[in-house]
Design an enzyme around this catalytic site. Structure first.
Site, short mmCIF file in Angstrom:
data_model
loop_
_atom_site.label_atom_id
_atom_site.label_comp_id
_atom_site.label_asym_id
_atom_site.label_seq_id
_atom_site.Cartn_x
_atom_site.Cartn_y
_atom_site.Cartn_z
CG LEU A 138 4.64 -17.18 0.40
CD1 LEU A 138 4.87 -16.35 -0.86
CD2 LEU A 138 3.68 -16.46 1.33
NE ARG B 220 -3.90 -2.11 2.30
CZ ARG B 220 -4.76 -2.40 3.28
NH1 ARG B 220 -4.77 -1.68 4.39
NH2 ARG B 220 -5.62 -3.39 3.13
CB CYS C 100 -18.07 -3.55 13.47
SG CYS C 100 -18.50 -3.78 11.72
CE1 TYR D 80 -10.24 -9.51 -3.37
CE2 TYR D 80 -8.29 -10.83 -3.89
CZ TYR D 80 -8.90 -9.81 -3.18
OH TYR D 80 -8.16 -9.07 -2.29
CD GLU E 295 -5.07 -8.14 -3.38
OE1 GLU E 295 -5.66 -9.16 -2.98
OE2 GLU E 295 -5.08 -7.07 -2.75
CG ASP F 214 -11.69 -10.90 -0.15
OD1 ASP F 214 -12.73 -10.31 0.24
OD2 ASP F 214 -10.59 -10.76 0.41
#
Length: 364
Positions: free
Chosen positions: A90, A35, A214, A130, A47, A148
């Site tokens: 991974l 980011r 939230c 996605y 991603e 997703d």
């Protein structure tokens, strides 16, 4: 089958309006390298790595990967063993192979640059709806939702929607309902990342969600009903099959044997420890080695291990075998499909899946 919008989708505009300010406040506290330096390539790599893997675990792999393969052209040209070594740890190695296939297609058809087009992105190997939505919105500012697991969980709870989240029609319905509501520019990417962050830190998949934190609590129908943990709905998965195998840690001096897996199927094309089907006794192992022209000086059992894949479990018996000194010559060249390598070579060059790492922790 006609498209039918679920009854509570009228709250979606309010959901999106509540998410953006929350994300922009919260994201300042959640620093992620992809980011900080946004580009189509960086978004793509991150991603793909984030599939099935937590963000905190991905960061060191992402940084190492880009240090070696800084652009699409270098990824396209990377030798397979080097690519697999960069990916080691991974898991789900087919992701790395598809990433490289995609890079080669992008170099051949798009001049080495990802296209700023949602449909064209989906034509690239390894990029589904996605990932295409994430790249389109985050890197290009296109008004495209990226649906997703996090988004599905958040919205099935907010909407108290009982549709099976594993069904393609659920994802399609949600995408079609959100698309007309998405803005262009930075807001599109921020909305998708807001869903990612909310699902990862607040609307959790296991245990109670943190509803008090939230931004959607006042809108969430499941929260109002006290039924948060009833969602998302998932059809039961088929039970994993169990396979038994006997793993051999074959030594010739300090070097130990590895072999390459077939190019198709589970862990395709990766290096592994030799193994035999079934649960074998020490005499049976010695006999099998002799049949292959290898004579064992010593055989000692190792602790058994279990490794779980998505559709299969490996239950592994294992032995440490020191071969007759005549086998030392095998360390100089491949023989019978085996390659003998040192622990240093294993660490630097060869990608050995985590299923076999149980038996490599104490390599002398």
């Amino acid at each position: 089958m006609p498209f039918v919008e679920p009854i509570h989708f009228d709250i979606l505009p309010d959901v999106l309006a509540a998410l953006l300010p929350w994300y922009r406040m919260e994201s300042e506290e959640r620093e992620l390298p992809w980011r900080a330096d946004v580009s189509p390539y960086h978004t793509w790599v991150s991603e793909i790595m984030l599939q099935q893997t937590r963000a905190a675990a991905v960061i060191p792999y992402y940084e190492r990967f880009l240090a070696v393969l800084p652009d699409i052209a270098s990824l396209a040209a990377c030798p397979e063993d080097e690519l697999m070594k960069l990916w080691q740890g991974l898991g789900y190695y087919s992701r790395a192979r598809n990433l490289q296939k995609g890079a080669r297609l992008v170099c051949a058809e798009y001049g080495g640059k990802l296209p700023a087009d949602y449909a064209k992105l989906q034509s690239i190997p390894g990029i589904g709806s996605y990932t295409a939505g994430a790249i389109a919105s985050i890197a290009f500012g296109l008004p495209q939702p990226a649906v997703d697991g996090n988004m599905l969980r958040v919205l099935t709870r907010a909407l108290a929607w009982s549709s099976d989240v594993l069904a393609a029609k659920t994802r399609t319905t949600l995408t079609r309902s959100l698309a007309p509501l998405y803005p262009a520019g930075r807001d599109a990417g921020d909305l998708n990342q807001a869903f990612m962050d909310l699902g990862a830190t607040v609307c959790l998949p296991h245990g109670m969600p943190h509803c008090a934190r939230c931004p959607l609590a006042r809108l969430c129908l499941a929260h109002a009903q006290g039924t948060e943990q009833n969602y998302p709905k998932k059809k039961s998965k088929a039970k994993r099959r169990i396979e038994t195998l006997t793993v051999l840690k074959l030594y010739a001096g300090r070097a130990f044997a590895i072999q390459k897996r077939p190019q198709k199927g589970l862990l395709a094309g990766l290096w592994e420890l030799p193994h035999l089907p079934g649960t074998l006794s020490e005499p049976a192992v010695r006999e099998e080695l002799a049949r292959r022209g290898l004579r064992a000086e010593t055989i000692a059992p190792l602790p058994p291990a279990k490794h779980i894949f998505s559709h299969v479990e490996w239950h592994m018996t294992a032995y440490e075998v020191h071969l007759n000194t005549d086998a030392l010559r095998l360390a100089e060249a491949p023989a019978g499909g085996l390659r003998f390598i040192t622990p240093e070579q294993a660490a630097q060059k060869y990608s050995i899946p985590s299923a076999f790492q149980y038996f490599l922790q104490e390599t002398p």
